[in-house]
Design a protein around this motif. Structure first.
Motif, mmCIF file in Angstrom:
data_model
loop_
_atom_site.group_PDB
_atom_site.id
_atom_site.type_symbol
_atom_site.label_atom_id
_atom_site.label_comp_id
_atom_site.label_asym_id
_atom_site.label_seq_id
_atom_site.Cartn_x
_atom_site.Cartn_y
_atom_site.Cartn_z
ATOM 1 N N LYS A 46 -12.071 -41.238 -1.487
ATOM 2 C CA LYS A 46 -11.268 -40.023 -1.484
ATOM 3 C C LYS A 46 -9.789 -40.314 -1.257
ATOM 4 O O LYS A 46 -8.914 -39.715 -1.879
ATOM 5 C CB LYS A 46 -11.795 -39.066 -0.412
ATOM 6 N N HIS A 47 -9.486 -41.248 -0.323
ATOM 7 C CA HIS A 47 -8.097 -41.548 0.006
ATOM 8 C C HIS A 47 -7.779 -43.036 -0.117
ATOM 9 O O HIS A 47 -6.800 -43.503 0.462
ATOM 10 C CB HIS A 47 -7.787 -41.107 1.445
ATOM 11 N N LEU A 48 -8.606 -43.776 -0.856
ATOM 12 C CA LEU A 48 -8.544 -45.232 -0.807
ATOM 13 C C LEU A 48 -7.171 -45.792 -1.123
ATOM 14 O O LEU A 48 -6.693 -46.716 -0.458
ATOM 15 C CB LEU A 48 -9.587 -45.819 -1.773
ATOM 16 N N ASP A 49 -6.493 -45.271 -2.130
ATOM 17 C CA ASP A 49 -5.222 -45.840 -2.573
ATOM 18 C C ASP A 49 -4.007 -45.019 -2.151
ATOM 19 O O ASP A 49 -2.917 -45.201 -2.696
ATOM 20 C CB ASP A 49 -5.234 -45.982 -4.104
ATOM 21 N N ASP A 50 -4.194 -44.152 -1.182
ATOM 22 C CA ASP A 50 -3.094 -43.287 -0.760
ATOM 23 C C ASP A 50 -3.103 -43.146 0.763
ATOM 24 O O ASP A 50 -3.636 -42.171 1.312
ATOM 25 C CB ASP A 50 -3.213 -41.917 -1.423
ATOM 26 N N PRO A 51 -2.504 -44.120 1.477
ATOM 27 C CA PRO A 51 -2.541 -44.064 2.945
ATOM 28 C C PRO A 51 -1.869 -42.829 3.525
ATOM 29 O O PRO A 51 -2.276 -42.341 4.575
ATOM 30 C CB PRO A 51 -1.849 -45.358 3.376
ATOM 31 N N GLN A 52 -0.851 -42.304 2.855
ATOM 32 C CA GLN A 52 -0.205 -41.108 3.389
ATOM 33 C C GLN A 52 -1.132 -39.900 3.287
ATOM 34 O O GLN A 52 -1.234 -39.090 4.220
ATOM 35 C CB GLN A 52 1.099 -40.823 2.664
#
Length: 374
Positions: free
Chosen positions: A124-130
């Motif tokens: 769900k958020h793997l490539d978007d730490p923000q």
């Protein structure tokens, strides 16, 4: 029935609080308090196991308990009193950064997976730490006391992850969350990931192998002086679900966790910084999972905070026409409520707002019962 005259010093003895009371008012001498929280009970179920024989159980009222223990062999009487003292003991608050987490009421831990393959919300958020951090902030705003960040799935059949990749997944998220003062735990089995996460601002280690998978992890936690969650799994190897074998699943898991607490204390980890998790779904059948939940109060005899991680687990699907993970909210809240009723101090969940609302309603019911005197 348990005949104290037949018990030997080798007998394994356990206590489970039972007969929970709405209020201790007008029940002087007839109730005991669980973990300095909002639960009182009127009896103990005593379980005795001799070698490989079947467990034998008896129910003893709180009022009769002290007298009953005088009939036990001395080592078992000491054991019974120690277990009762653990049940009643204050669960020490955790200091996580600038925040203090108290366990006189149940707390909620929000799950934040930075994985491509977790059973519920992988990728769900793997490539978007923000975006991941924003999700963590939202869980905190909804009432989560701790955000649990993980970079490796431990579902059955999941691929193992190189520690460098795991670090790259979790550290940017932890840095963002910790910079805001959000209490963060790191969900990992690897010492190097623990070190990197603690360096990035995490203040709690959550290890599904109870510090057995990596030979350095015990030392990392001891040197850091941070709190740790010890979870039961049948194997410390790459597959934590492998090779399950139980004589009596509830007491076997209790024994295992009790031994892990002792090992951690011997290694220099402060007992007051230890939390335990019976590991629902890890190498356990549906019936074994249900037995653990129904007898969850027995784990209060360990004398440390108890975490329940039942959120969206496959057992819910097995009991509800194979509902997929995304459709298990009702079952997750039901299991969380059952856990709170039996003394769970920490709930690890995906659905934070709904679980926090449940805890608030439960707290209101308990406050009203205590105010009204039952």
């Amino acid at each position: 029935m348990i005949d104290p005259a037949t018990l030997t010093p080798a007998t394994r003895l356990y206590l489970r609080p039972i007969w929970f009371a709405e209020s201790p008012v007008r029940l002087d001498g007839q109730t005991a308090r669980l973990g300095n929280g909002l639960l009182w009970f009127q009896g103990y179920e005593v379980t005795a196991i001799e070698g490989d024989t079947r467990p034998v159980r008896e129910r003893i009222s709180v009022a009769d308990f002290a007298g009953w223990t005088t009939r036990l062999p001395e080592p078992l009487a000491q054991r019974a009193h120690a277990l009762a003292a653990n049940v009643a003991a204050l669960r020490a608050p955790l200091t996580l950064g600038t925040r203090t987490i108290r366990f006189d009421v149940p707390q909620v831990m929000g799950i934040l997976n930075m994985t491509p393959d977790s059973f519920s919300d992988g990728g769900k958020h793997l490539d978007d730490p923000q975006a991941a951090a924003d999700s963590g902030f939202a869980m905190g705003a909804a009432g989560a006391a701790i955000i649990d960040v993980g970079g490796e799935s431990t579902r059955p059949g999941a691929d193992t992850v190189w520690e460098g990749d795991e670090i790259a997944r979790v550290v940017p998220v932890i840095e963002r969350l910790a910079a805001s003062g959000t209490p963060v735990s790191i969900d990992t089995r690897k010492a190097a990931v623990m070190e990197a996460a603690l360096g990035a601002g995490a203040s709690l280690v959550n290890d599904v192998s109870a510090l057995l998978h990596d030979p350095r992890s015990m030392d990392v936690v001891a040197r850091a002086g941070c709190p740790v969650i010890l979870m039961h799994a049948p194997s410390p190897g790459e597959d934590p679900h492998a090779d399950p074998s139980y004589h009596d699943v509830v007491t076997d898991v209790f024994d295992w966790l009790e031994a892990r607490i002792a090992a951690c204390v011997a290694a220099g980890i402060v007992r007051e910084k230890i939390i335990v998790d019976p590991g629902l779904g890890f190498g356990k059948t549906l019936n074994q999972n249900l037995a653990i939940i129904n007898r969850l109060a027995l784990f209060q005899g360990l004398g440390v905070p108890l975490l329940l991680g039942a959120s969206r687990k496959r057992m819910i699907g097995a009991l509800s026409n194979e509902a997929p993970a995304s459709a298990r909210l009702g079952g997750s809240v039901a299991l969380a409520f059952r856990g709170v009723e039996l003394g769970a101090q920490l709930l690890r969940v995906h659905d934070v707002p709904e679980t926090v609302q449940m805890v608030h309603v439960w707290r209101g019911l308990r406050d009203a019962a205590l105010t009204e005197g039952g």
